[in-house]
Design an enzyme around this catalytic site. Structure first.
Site, PDB file in Angstrom:
ATOM      1  N   HIS A   1      -1.631  -1.942   6.911  1.00 47.49           N
ATOM      2  CA  HIS A   1      -1.066  -1.766   8.166  1.00 47.49           C
ATOM      3  C   HIS A   1      -2.062  -2.422   8.957  1.00 47.49           C
ATOM      4  CE1 HIS A   1       2.063   1.180   7.239  1.00 47.49           C
ATOM      5  NE2 HIS A   1       1.415   2.061   6.742  1.00 47.49           N
TER       6      HIS A   1
ATOM      7  N   GLU B   1       6.655   1.509   5.451  1.00 44.84           N
ATOM      8  CA  GLU B   1       6.019   2.358   4.342  1.00 44.84           C
ATOM      9  C   GLU B   1       6.277   1.430   3.042  1.00 44.84           C
ATOM     10  OE1 GLU B   1       3.731   4.687   4.662  1.00 44.84           O
ATOM     11  OE2 GLU B   1       4.218   3.872   6.916  1.00 44.84           O
TER      12      GLU B   1
ATOM     13  N   HIS C   1      -3.060   0.709   0.924  1.00 45.13           N
ATOM     14  CA  HIS C   1      -2.068   0.879   1.809  1.00 45.13           C
ATOM     15  C   HIS C   1      -2.261   0.996   3.246  1.00 45.13           C
ATOM     16  CE1 HIS C   1       1.917   3.045   2.528  1.00 45.13           C
ATOM     17  NE2 HIS C   1       1.240   3.529   3.571  1.00 45.13           N
ATOM     18  N   GLU C   2      -3.293   1.545   3.630  1.00 43.57           N
ATOM     19  CA  GLU C   2      -3.693   1.615   5.124  1.00 43.57           C
ATOM     20  C   GLU C   2      -4.111   0.463   5.609  1.00 43.57           C
ATOM     21  OE1 GLU C   2      -2.799   4.205   6.743  1.00 43.57           O
ATOM     22  OE2 GLU C   2      -2.412   5.261   4.925  1.00 43.57           O
TER      23      GLU C   2
END
Length: 631
Positions: free
Chosen positions: A171, A240, A167-168
């Site tokens: 980004h 998100e 998930h990070e």
């Protein structure tokens, strides 16, 4: 949504942030002017006096907010992601750590970096935070840092930790980090009114209006917190959902990410952060760090249901009851579930042809969505295939420099010019050590070369600034020396130079210039000519024309063989392309290299390196399983 469209959306979000910031500043200025008008009794003054007071006060506010935002952004930009992690009490996890939990974390981060085709970021742990959370920070992928809380390290099993880290990384890949840093700077500027007001409040003197103005600024500054949270919610929430979707693409499974979200919902600590500065990074976090009126994340249950439509919210209550008796232990779950690091698998033959379609490669840029094999498993097997002694040297501060320079010389270990370039900057001892590394790495499989360079990068970027400058100069000299490095070495050296430069200067070595159409066409033609000559010289012109037709159809740009060193002129124009234009460029490169419908492992790795140079991260495409290799 593909990578190129996501890049466009990030630019739109940046423009949206500017608009929101301007609206917030104008609103705050109007509110301050109105309050000052009534508190200072300006209604009894002349129109000229009122106008002068209002203009002066407005200019003061705009300058104060603007300068505060600018300098805060500059400090965050120059400090890199590590500064943000350290400001929250983060502790660096060394590359050669032997602590089992930290080693597991570093392995997961390194696997994800290889899987996503991005530089390995610095890794931090927030030791005083028991909630399950994480964030990625930095101005460019080259100065990125990933931080996880102690709670995440303790409570999550390996699959769940992978989901959070993936998930990070989304980004990082999608360019959200730069937007996050700018958002932190903008919000600090708005909140800075309260800081200025607090200073003015303590200035004493007879008939001195400054304390009264200071009180007004403090009130309005905290009103700015309202606008700050509103801006965060407007900019952050949809990202998100996209990051969750990207994490599933990277790991090819939802169980890990869903499991992490359920533990946030089922444990009393949740995703809470205790640090007073957590408000600054609330829009960066994996989970909602604390409750407020304007949430920067979608509701937890909605995020879970989006990933798992069968989810029943009642499960969270059941998990809470079960975990009250015994809290989950991630390492123990690894043992029970048999979650172990990916093991080494046979690497594909170096020259085995693999079928390739441009549209498939383009679809892989910025993702890890490969139907037949989970990219994180492939990346893990690549990491496991690097010889342990080589991996140890890549992670050791005293051994990393000769290793990296040796990697650049590996195809020609006896190159005297390269030895002289290194010796002139670091001395004969380092040059000799680099030569020994070159000989040792000459037989390294092509699939391992780029990952090894990326694994060495975080160690290299923490060397003293003076040494980093010397390394930059050395790598640049090697890249520009015609006849010493072939195209593979040239591109790898250029990539290392660019990443190290971005880490030091927080900007690309060739800037963000937007080139004219003629310059772009010529740059693409030069790149395609070099790639065509490297693949199959007998078919070079046909491959060149086929690739050019993808980018500049109908343009009569004649084919002429050019040496790799002339690529120095193409990167500014090509890296400055917009997302859709880069999409066509990548398709053209695939067409050139795979003109006959296949590419070798060595050509695939060359393509990955060139894509990384223009900020189009491409995951590993060469599967390690022999049965996946076309005969």
């Amino acid at each position: 949504m593909n990578f190129f469209q996501r890049q466009q959306d990030v630019r739109k979000s940046s423009r949206r942030l500017v608009v929101l910031f301007v609206v917030a500043v104008i609103t705050l200025v109007v509110v301050v002017d109105l309050i000052a008008f009534f508190l200072l009794g300006l209604s009894e003054q002349s129109a000229a006096t009122i106008m002068n007071m209002m203009i002066g006060l407005s200019l003061f506010l705009v300058v104060a907010i603007g300068l505060t935002s600018f300098f805060r952004t500059l400090v965050l930009k120059n400090g890199g992601g590590g500064r943000v992690a350290q400001s929250l009490g983060g502790m660096l996890v060394e590359e050669n750590t032997t602590d089992p939990r930290l080693r597991r974390l570093r392995n997961v981060v390194e696997e994800m970096a290889i899987a996503s085709g991005t530089p390995v970021p610095e890794v931090y742990v927030l030791p005083n935070e028991q909630g399950i959370n994480a964030f990625a920070a930095g101005f460019t992928p080259a100065d990125a840092a990933v931080a996880v809380t102690h709670g995440a390290l303790e409570r999550l099993n390996r699959d769940e930790l992978q989901g959070v880290i993936a998930h990070e990384f989304s980004h990082v890949v999608n360019g959200d980090m730069r937007l996050n840093i700018r958002l932190m700077g903008v919000l600090f500027g708005i909140l800075g009114l309260a800081v200025v007001g607090r200073i003015l409040l303590h200035i004493r003197g007879e008939k001195n209006p400054l304390p009264l103005i200071g009180l007004v600024l403090m009130i309005v500054g905290y009103i700015g917190v309202f606008f700050g949270r509103l801006i965060k919610a407007a900019v952050s929430r949809q990202r998100e959902y996209l990051a969750d979707a990207s994490a599933v693409q990277y790991t090819r499974q939802t169980e890990g990410l869903v499991g992490a979200l359920k533990k946030i919902g089922g444990l009393p600590e949740g995703a809470k952060l205790r640090n007073k500065r957590s408000e600054d990074v609330s829009h960066m976090l994996f989970g909602e760090g604390f409750a407020n009126w304007f949430a920067t994340h979608p509701p937890l249950e909605r995020r879970i249901r989006t990933l798992d439509p069968t989810f029943d919210p009642a499960q969270l209550a059941q998990l809470t009851t079960a975990w009250q008796a015994q809290a989950p232990n991630g390492m123990h779950e690894d043992e029970v579930l048999g979650l172990t690091p990916p093991t080494e698998r046979p690497l594909p033959p170096r020259n085995a042809p693999m079928p390739v379609r441009p549209e498939d490669v383009v679809a892989s840029v910025g993702t890890a969505a490969v139907p037949r094999s989970a990219e994180h498993q492939r990346a893990g097997s690549i990491l496991a295939a690097i010889p342990a002694p080589v991996l140890d040297r890549a992670r050791h501060p005293d051994a990393v420099l000769p290793l990296v320079l040796g990697l650049l010389m590996a195809r020609d270990p006896q190159a005297r010019t390269a030895h002289q370039i290194i010796a002139s900057r670091f001395g004969a001892a380092v040059a000799n050590a680099a030569g020994q590394e070159a000989q040792a790495l000459a037989s390294l499989h092509p699939v391992l070369r780029l990952p090894l360079a990326e694994l060495a990068f975080p160690v290299l970027r923490r060397r003293p600034r003076q040494e980093q400058d010397a390394v930059l100069a050395c790598i640049h000299a090697l890249a520009q020396t015609d006849g010493v490095l072939d195209l593979h070495e040239y591109c790898l050296s250029r990539l290392l130079h660019r990443e190290l430069y971005e880490s030091v200067h927080r900007t690309s070595p060739w800037g963000r210039r937007r080139a004219g159409r003629q310059a772009i066409n010529q740059a693409a033609a030069t790149l395609f000519a070099v790639l065509a000559e490297t693949g199959r010289p007998g078919q070079a012109e046909d491959a060149y024309r086929a690739g050019l037709a993808q980018v500049v159809p109908g343009q009569p740009l004649p084919f002429a063989p050019v040496p790799p060193v002339l690529l120095e002129n193409v990167w500014p124009a090509l890296d400055g392309l917009d997302g859709p234009e880069k999409q066509y460029l990548v398709a053209g490169m695939v067409t050139v290299i795979g003109h006959d419908g296949v590419m070798t492992v060595s050509e695939i790795e060359l393509l990955r390196t060139v894509c990384a140079l223009i900020h189009c991260p491409l995951p590993p495409l060469a599967d390690a399983r022999p049965e996946q290799v076309a005969s």
